[in-house]
Design an enzyme around this catalytic site. Structure first.
Site, PDB file in Angstrom:
ATOM      1  N   ASP A 108      13.015   3.283  10.743  1.00 35.33           N
ATOM      2  CA  ASP A 108      12.424   2.442  11.714  1.00 35.33           C
ATOM      3  C   ASP A 108      11.282   3.117  12.532  1.00 35.33           C
ATOM      4  O   ASP A 108      11.735   4.321  13.220  1.00 35.33           O
ATOM      5  CB  ASP A 108      13.178   1.838  12.798  1.00 35.33           C
ATOM      6  CG  ASP A 108      12.553   0.925  13.495  1.00 35.33           C
ATOM      7  OD1 ASP A 108      11.194   0.979  13.590  1.00 35.33           O
ATOM      8  OD2 ASP A 108      13.214   0.159  14.506  1.00 35.33           O
ATOM      9  N   LEU A 160       0.945  -1.103   0.026  1.00 33.14           N
ATOM     10  CA  LEU A 160       0.107  -0.029  -0.043  1.00 33.14           C
ATOM     11  C   LEU A 160       0.915   1.260   0.067  1.00 33.14           C
ATOM     12  O   LEU A 160       0.796   2.141  -0.649  1.00 33.14           O
ATOM     13  CB  LEU A 160      -0.989   0.044   1.026  1.00 33.14           C
ATOM     14  CG  LEU A 160      -1.924  -1.113   1.250  1.00 33.14           C
ATOM     15  CD1 LEU A 160      -2.771  -1.000   2.380  1.00 33.14           C
ATOM     16  CD2 LEU A 160      -2.573  -1.245  -0.021  1.00 33.14           C
ATOM     17  N   TYR A 197      -3.630  -7.935  16.430  1.00 33.52           N
ATOM     18  CA  TYR A 197      -3.826  -7.105  15.306  1.00 33.52           C
ATOM     19  C   TYR A 197      -4.972  -6.236  15.629  1.00 33.52           C
ATOM     20  O   TYR A 197      -4.964  -4.923  15.335  1.00 33.52           O
ATOM     21  CB  TYR A 197      -3.765  -8.118  14.107  1.00 33.52           C
ATOM     22  CG  TYR A 197      -3.910  -7.264  12.736  1.00 33.52           C
ATOM     23  CD1 TYR A 197      -2.768  -6.538  12.141  1.00 33.52           C
ATOM     24  CD2 TYR A 197      -5.023  -7.110  12.001  1.00 33.52           C
ATOM     25  CE1 TYR A 197      -2.790  -5.800  11.111  1.00 33.52           C
ATOM     26  CE2 TYR A 197      -5.024  -6.461  10.760  1.00 33.52           C
ATOM     27  CZ  TYR A 197      -3.929  -5.813  10.436  1.00 33.52           C
ATOM     28  OH  TYR A 197      -4.043  -5.094   9.156  1.00 33.52           O
ATOM     29  N   PHE A 230      -6.306  -6.069   0.239  1.00 32.18           N
ATOM     30  CA  PHE A 230      -5.678  -5.563  -0.834  1.00 32.18           C
ATOM     31  C   PHE A 230      -4.602  -6.374  -1.046  1.00 32.18           C
ATOM     32  O   PHE A 230      -3.770  -6.810  -0.183  1.00 32.18           O
ATOM     33  CB  PHE A 230      -5.279  -4.136  -0.567  1.00 32.18           C
ATOM     34  CG  PHE A 230      -6.394  -3.050  -0.609  1.00 32.18           C
ATOM     35  CD1 PHE A 230      -7.434  -3.151   0.519  1.00 32.18           C
ATOM     36  CD2 PHE A 230      -6.402  -2.265  -1.612  1.00 32.18           C
ATOM     37  CE1 PHE A 230      -8.573  -2.123   0.332  1.00 32.18           C
ATOM     38  CE2 PHE A 230      -7.339  -1.128  -1.349  1.00 32.18           C
ATOM     39  CZ  PHE A 230      -8.501  -1.228  -0.752  1.00 32.18           C
TER      40      PHE A 230
HETATM   41  N1  LIG Z   1      -3.031  -5.456   2.655  1.00 28.27           N
HETATM   42  C1  LIG Z   1      -4.118  -5.504   3.057  1.00 28.27           C
HETATM   43  O1  LIG Z   1      -4.963  -6.131   2.852  1.00 28.27           O
HETATM   44  C2  LIG Z   1      -4.402  -4.666   4.368  1.00 28.27           C
HETATM   45  C3  LIG Z   1      -5.670  -4.544   4.975  1.00 28.27           C
HETATM   46  C4  LIG Z   1      -5.850  -3.670   6.040  1.00 28.27           C
HETATM   47  C5  LIG Z   1      -4.690  -3.033   6.494  1.00 28.27           C
HETATM   48  N2  LIG Z   1      -3.673  -3.267   5.966  1.00 28.27           N
HETATM   49  C6  LIG Z   1      -2.407  -2.598   6.684  1.00 28.27           C
HETATM   50  O2  LIG Z   1      -1.987  -1.543   5.349  1.00 28.27           O
HETATM   51  C7  LIG Z   1      -0.581  -1.288   6.192  1.00 28.27           C
HETATM   52  C8  LIG Z   1       0.419  -1.804   4.758  1.00 28.27           C
HETATM   53  O3  LIG Z   1       0.126  -3.295   4.526  1.00 28.27           O
HETATM   54  P1  LIG Z   1       0.596  -3.964   3.103  1.00 28.27           P
HETATM   55  O4  LIG Z   1      -0.118  -4.723   2.830  1.00 28.27           O
HETATM   56  O5  LIG Z   1       1.149  -2.839   2.210  1.00 28.27           O
HETATM   57  O6  LIG Z   1       2.096  -4.424   3.835  1.00 28.27           O
HETATM   58  P2  LIG Z   1       3.435  -4.815   3.384  1.00 28.27           P
HETATM   59  O7  LIG Z   1       3.956  -6.141   4.046  1.00 28.27           O
HETATM   60  O8  LIG Z   1       3.250  -5.160   1.703  1.00 28.27           O
HETATM   61  O9  LIG Z   1       4.439  -3.478   3.513  1.00 28.27           O
HETATM   62  C9  LIG Z   1       4.715  -3.281   4.572  1.00 28.27           C
HETATM   63  C10 LIG Z   1       6.179  -2.308   4.472  1.00 28.27           C
HETATM   64  O10 LIG Z   1       6.308  -1.843   6.199  1.00 28.27           O
HETATM   65  C11 LIG Z   1       7.822  -1.761   6.019  1.00 28.27           C
HETATM   66  N3  LIG Z   1       8.072  -1.995   7.650  1.00 28.27           N
HETATM   67  C12 LIG Z   1       7.863  -2.914   8.489  1.00 28.27           C
HETATM   68  N4  LIG Z   1       8.581  -2.622   9.852  1.00 28.27           N
HETATM   69  C13 LIG Z   1       8.727  -1.216   9.519  1.00 28.27           C
HETATM   70  C14 LIG Z   1       9.342  -0.379  10.538  1.00 28.27           C
HETATM   71  N5  LIG Z   1       9.457  -0.554  11.802  1.00 28.27           N
HETATM   72  N6  LIG Z   1       9.549   0.958  10.303  1.00 28.27           N
HETATM   73  C15 LIG Z   1       9.294   1.061   8.777  1.00 28.27           C
HETATM   74  N7  LIG Z   1       8.762   0.441   7.925  1.00 28.27           N
HETATM   75  C16 LIG Z   1       8.449  -0.737   8.343  1.00 28.27           C
HETATM   76  C17 LIG Z   1       8.082  -3.203   5.448  1.00 28.27           C
HETATM   77  O11 LIG Z   1       9.616  -3.170   5.186  1.00 28.27           O
HETATM   78  C18 LIG Z   1       7.191  -3.238   4.212  1.00 28.27           C
HETATM   79  O12 LIG Z   1       7.869  -2.708   3.268  1.00 28.27           O
HETATM   80  C19 LIG Z   1      -0.205  -2.165   7.288  1.00 28.27           C
HETATM   81  O13 LIG Z   1      -0.564  -1.297   8.399  1.00 28.27           O
HETATM   82  C20 LIG Z   1      -1.351  -3.230   7.229  1.00 28.27           C
HETATM   83  O14 LIG Z   1      -1.834  -3.539   8.382  1.00 28.27           O
HETATM   84  C21 LIG Z   1      -3.268  -3.958   4.846  1.00 28.27           C
END
Ligand SMILES: NC(=O)c1ccc[n+]([C@@H]2O[C@H](COP(=O)([O-])OP(=O)(O)OC[C@H]3O[C@@H](n4cnc5c(N)ncnc54)[C@H](O)[C@@H]3O)[C@@H](O)[C@H]2O)c1
Length: 255
Positions: free
Chosen positions: A59, A17, A161, A194
């Site tokens: 971080d 995202l 979560y 997503f």
């Molecule tokens: N994908 C979905 O369906 C979905 C649904 C609901 C909520 N979300 C939320 O959206 C957000 C992004 O999800 P996503 O699917 O893109 O995840 P993703 O795993 O594709 O990306 C997460 C990114 O966060 C980075 N990251 C991890 N720890 C970190 C830290 N301490 N500091 C900085 N960066 C850090 C990772 O390196 C990674 O690039 C999350 O909070 C997730 O809970 C996603």
């Protein structure tokens, strides 16, 4: 807000995202800092997008690294947009497991730490950085946090979560109220499902499992749809203190 005159910091900007948000904002002329821990992907994106896109290893739980990334953004253009889109996973567990064992407290703390504490940390440091900039007609900017529909209907095994994401929902209004005088808005997006690298599976498999349960459109969300909402929230000054679901009318069942 005229986002073409602003800079943005996107945590998790090298993830699913987050990356879509970086692309969306960069296309609209916003200078963007990719604040992530994935150096390889972050640098790749920086090189691909060029212009005013920078990767800064960050971080979200480390003040110095967050402040350094905010400073880079502010050098590119006035910082007006902060997006919390970092993520990760540490498994799921029931409060009491099959053999009667209690859920791991460490696992619970891990989720609260990354998703709730990390989000608040970036929100507070980001708002303080924005507060030092001059306001324009739209104020000083906006902070967009990422919750989840699991904040409202968490599934079996998701207490950690869901609690963390529920915290992100809960802080939205008081944070917006706190920042009123500074002219900084606070919003949250609660995505459904997503397709991103977080699923660690092929799209077809993910669609079968997750997409099939979405009423309409009957598929998983595309990260670009999330990113378009981030852009709209940034540009629409009247959105403040609210959580927007983007989920194709999905309501999670217990499992
Ligand atoms: N994908 C979905 O369906 C979905 C649904 C609901 C909520 N979300 C939320 O959206 C957000 C992004 O999800 P996503 O699917 O893109 O995840 P993703 O795993 O594709 O990306 C997460 C990114 O966060 C980075 N990251 C991890 N720890 C970190 C830290 N301490 N500091 C900085 N960066 C850090 C990772 O390196 C990674 O690039 C999350 O909070 C997730 O809970 C996603």
């Amino acid at each position: 807000m005229d986002i073409s005159k602003a800079s943005a910091l996107v945590t998790g900007g090298a993830g699913g995202l987050g990356e879509a948000t970086v692309r969306q904002l960069a296309k609209a002329g916003t200078a963007v800092v990719i604040a992530d821990l994935n150096d390889e992907r972050g640098k790749e994106l920086e090189t691909e997008l060029g212009g005013s896109v920078r990767y800064v290893r960050t971080d979200v739980l480390d003040d110095d690294s967050v402040n350094a990334a905010l400073a880079v953004a502010n050098e590119l253009a006035p910082l007006r947009i902060v997006v919390n889109a970092h993520g990760g996973g540490a498994g799921a567990s029931r409060v009491v497991g099959r053999d009667g064992e209690p859920a791991s407290f460490e696992q619970f703390q891990w989720y609260v730490n990354l998703f709730l504490n990390g989000t608040f940390n970036v929100l507070r440091l980001g708002a303080a950085a924005m507060a030092r900039n001059e306001a324009d007609d739209s104020g000083r900017g906006v902070i967009v946090n990422t919750a989840s529909i699991a904040a409202f209907e968490g599934q079996i095994g998701q207490t950690a979560y869901s609690a963390a994401k529920g915290g992100v929902v809960g802080l939205t209004l008081p944070a917006a109220r706190d920042l009123t005088k500074l002219g900084i808005r606070v919003m949250a997006i609660a995505p459904g499902t997503f397709f991103t690298p977080a699923f660690q599976m092929e799209r077809e498999e993910a669609e079968k499992h997750w997409g099939s349960t979405v009423p309409f459109p009957n598929r998983m969300g595309s990260p670009s749809e999330y990113a378009a909402l981030v852009q709209h929230i940034a540009e629409n000054d009247y959105l403040n203190g609210e959580v927007i679901r983007i989920d194709g009318a999905l309501r999670f069942q217990p499992k």
